[in-house]
Structures are given as structure tokens and as C-alpha cells.
Design a protein around this motif. Structure first.
Motif: not given
Length: 376
Positions: A104, A247, A256
Motif C-alpha cells: 500500500t 491512500r 483510497y
């Protein structure tokens, strides 16, 4: 008692079960129990496309460290468990499902640096409490550009949360459906709402177990369940080259963006304590799209495929739970916004409980290892 090793096919003390609700948990349990040799009747109030399921309106990110911004360590550990389990669960399905573990990426604008610093401290604390998680990595502009060349040097700083992942939620629901349709052990009952009061488990002509996975549909029997509204926008953006879920830190609407196959992106942020199922507001839509455009200018030419709203089934503590309202009946509810991230852990604990009445795995997730009959 012996536990059931996650991924192993357990020996069940029953041969038939009725499952209420064909959302994510209902489909996962139906497939898993059928694989274990059980005959399944799956009852769903809607149709086969899961149009009423919270799982259909989701980004399906598997991001335990990122979610620790709002989730306790028990949910974080469930998410870490899921990252290992999803490939095993996906492998035998009747159709392939998009799944990735590229990490991420967390970004922020300069004016939100203080909020980003607070988040970084929180994530660092999480890795101290849950040391099996990979530590986050700090990035400068060059590091961000190396990971996501299409972003370039628009952001001066960022974080990479390694090994986090995502899957295609609608692809998974369709693959589970195809698997169930192909199984000789499964009978599918669409547009057939049922309640647990409709069954007498173990009686002649009745299923031996009943498993209630109806989410908000279970509120008549589980009054603590409430809905938490979420809004997502699905767009087709051929000019956007994001590879991994991204994000954007913001004090009001942390955004997101989850890239799916064929240049489809799921954009979301809003979470509202409401069971309102009306369309998204102009304000929230503008905020979502403006924030996405701030991450990548290619979203300006994207085509909006869908603006969707749905309510996630949530319990008062925002944590998932098992409950046995009477012998032979198991209720599973409260997956909140973490459905795809924690479903494999809930599945594995459920299979242990159904197979032996006891779950050794449950203690890892702060869940009860045995079920006592509960009142509504």
C-alpha cells in the motif's frame, strides 16, 4: 480438542447445513463446507449477482497495517492471516480472481504533513504490537516515482506498507458463485429469504446445522447489528497507471484508490453512521473525485462507471463476532468495513467451531474459543 489446520479439509460431525445469506461469508462457507463433504442449501433474499451484499460495494483491500489507523490489533492479526490464506482459498475456485500483494502506498500533501506524521507514529506502534507485520518504509519523491512512475514527483514524501494486497471483489463473488453452481453438493435458493426461526436443526427433514450470514438481514434476531454507510465510485481511467492501492492522508476524508483489472479503479473514503441507502451526495462525490485527481491528473479523463452506496453490517464495538442463539445455529456478523480483510480468519475459526466445537485459532484474534448459547 484438536484444532482444524487452516486450509485443511476437516472432518465434520454433520452432513447437511443451511446457510442464510449469499454475501461474502455465506459463499465462502458454502464452498468450504461443500469441499468438506457437506450438503448445502444456500438461501438468499436477492439474486445471484449479490446486488444487495455489502461485499459488492467494496474496494477489497487487504491492508492490515493501513487499517490499524482505526482497527485494533485483533483485526490487524486477522488481516495478516488473510494475506496468507487468500491464495489457498482462490486456487480451487471455478474461475481465476485478480489478487496482488504489491503493498500500500500512502501519500499526503504538504499541508497535511502533521496528520501524516501522526499516522506514521501510529503505524510504527502497530508493528511493535504485531511484530509479524513488515515495517513500513519511508519514501522521498524519487522513491515514490520509482514505485509509481505515473505519479512522478508530485508528492515529496510517502510511505510504503510492504506486502499488503487487494483482490477483485466482484470477480471473487462471481468465482464463488460459479464454484457453487458447479458443485453437486450445493442447492442454491435465490429470492428466498429465510430466518433462523424457519429451521429446526437436526429434526427429521431439516438441516443438521444452520449458519446465519445475512449481515443487516439478521437484525430481527441480533438487535445490536447496525448499518454504517459507505460510498465508492468506480471509474475507467486508461490514462492512470497506478499499480497498487494508494491512500491519501487528509484530516477529513482519507481517500483510497484501488486499481482493478482493465484500468478500472475503485475510489472511496466516506464512512457515515447512517443506514441511509440513498444515492451519494454531490459534496461527497466532488470530494472523492477531486482528491483522486490530486493524486493523478489522468482521472480527469476517466469515465464514471458507477457511484454506489451500501451499508456495512456493524456491531457496537465495530468488531466481528460469532453467536449461537440456540444449539445447532451459528451466527456470523459485524465484519464492518473489513470484510475481505478478515473473512478468511472468520472462516477458519468458523470451520474449527463447526468441526470440533472449539477453536484454538480464535484466541489469536481475541474471539471466544467456544460458543455459549446467547440471548438476542
Amino acid at each position: 480438542m484438536d484444532s482444524v489446520h487452516p486450509g485443511a479439509t476437516p472432518t465434520l460431525p454433520f452432513d447437511s447445513a443451511a446457510i442464510l445469506g449469499a454475501g461474502l461469508m455465506g459463499r465462502l462457507l458454502a464452498v468450504t463446507l461443500a469441499q468438506a463433504g457437506c450438503t448445502i442449501d444456500l438461501f438468499e433474499a436477492g439474486g445471484p449477482d449479490a446486488e444487495g451484499a455489502a461485499a459488492r460495494v467494496a474496494a477489497a483491500m487487504l491492508a492490515p497495517l493501513a487499517e490499524s489507523a482505526i482497527a485494533p490489533p485483533s483485526v490487524v492479526r486477522m488481516g495478516h492471516h488473510a494475506l496468507q490464506r487468500w491464495p489457498t482459498l482462490l486456487a480451487p475456485l471455478a474461475a481465476p480472481v485478480f489478487f496482488q500483494r504489491e503493498g500500500t502506498l500512502v501519500l499526503w500533501h504538504r499541508q497535511d504533513a502533521a496528520e501524516a506524521a501522526r499516522l506514521a507514529r501510529l503505524l510504527a506502534h502497530t508493528t511493535e504490537i504485531v511484530p509479524e507485520l513488515p515495517a513500513m518504509q519511508t519514501l522521498d519523491a524519487a522513491g515514490i516515482a520509482a514505485l509509481e512512475p505515473s505519479i512522478g514527483r508530485r508528492f515529496a514524501q510517502g510511505l510504503l506498507l510492504p506486502d499488503e494486497g487487494q483482490l477483485d471483489n466482484r470477480g471473487l463473488l462471481a468465482a464463488l458463485l460459479a464454484t457453487l453452481q458447479a458443485s453437486p453438493r450445493v442447492r442454491l435458493h435465490w429470492h428466498s429469504p429465510r430466518a433462523i426461526a424457519d429451521f429446526e436443526p437436526g429434526a427429521a427433514g431439516q438441516p443438521e446445522r444452520v449458519i446465519d450470514c445475512r449481515g443487516l438481514g439478521a437484525r430481527p434476531q441480533w438487535s445490536a447489528v447496525r448499518g454504517v454507510r459507505g460510498e465508492v465510485i468506480r471509474v475507467h481511467a486508461p490514462e492512470v497507471g497506478l499499480v497498487r492501492p494508494t491512500r491519501l492522508v487528509h484530516p477529513r476524508y482519507p481517500l483510497y484508490i484501488a486499481p482493478k483489472p482493465d484500468k478500472v479503479f475503485v475510489i472511496g473514503a466516506t464512512e457515515i453512521e447512517s443506514e441511509d441507502m440513498s444515492p451519494a451526495s454531490v459534496r461527497s462525490t466532488l470530494e472523492l473525485l477531486s482528491a483522486a485527481y490530486a493524486v493523478h491528473s489522468g482521472f480527469a479523463e476517466a469515465r464514471i462507471l458507477e457511484i454506489a452506496t451500501q451499508c456495512r453490517p456493524t456491531l457496537p464495538d465495530n468488531l466481528p463476532a460469532f453467536r449461537q442463539p440456540r444449539p445447532g445455529v451459528l451466527q456470523i456478523n459485524g465484519l464492518y468495513r473489513h470484510g475481505f480483510m478478515i473473512a478468511p480468519a472468520m472462516l477458519d475459526v468458523a470451520m474449527e467451531l463447526l468441526a470440533t466445537g472449539h477453536s484454538q485459532l480464535a484466541s489469536s484474534f481475541d474471539l471466544p474459543s467456544e460458543l455459549a448459547t446467547a440471548s438476542p
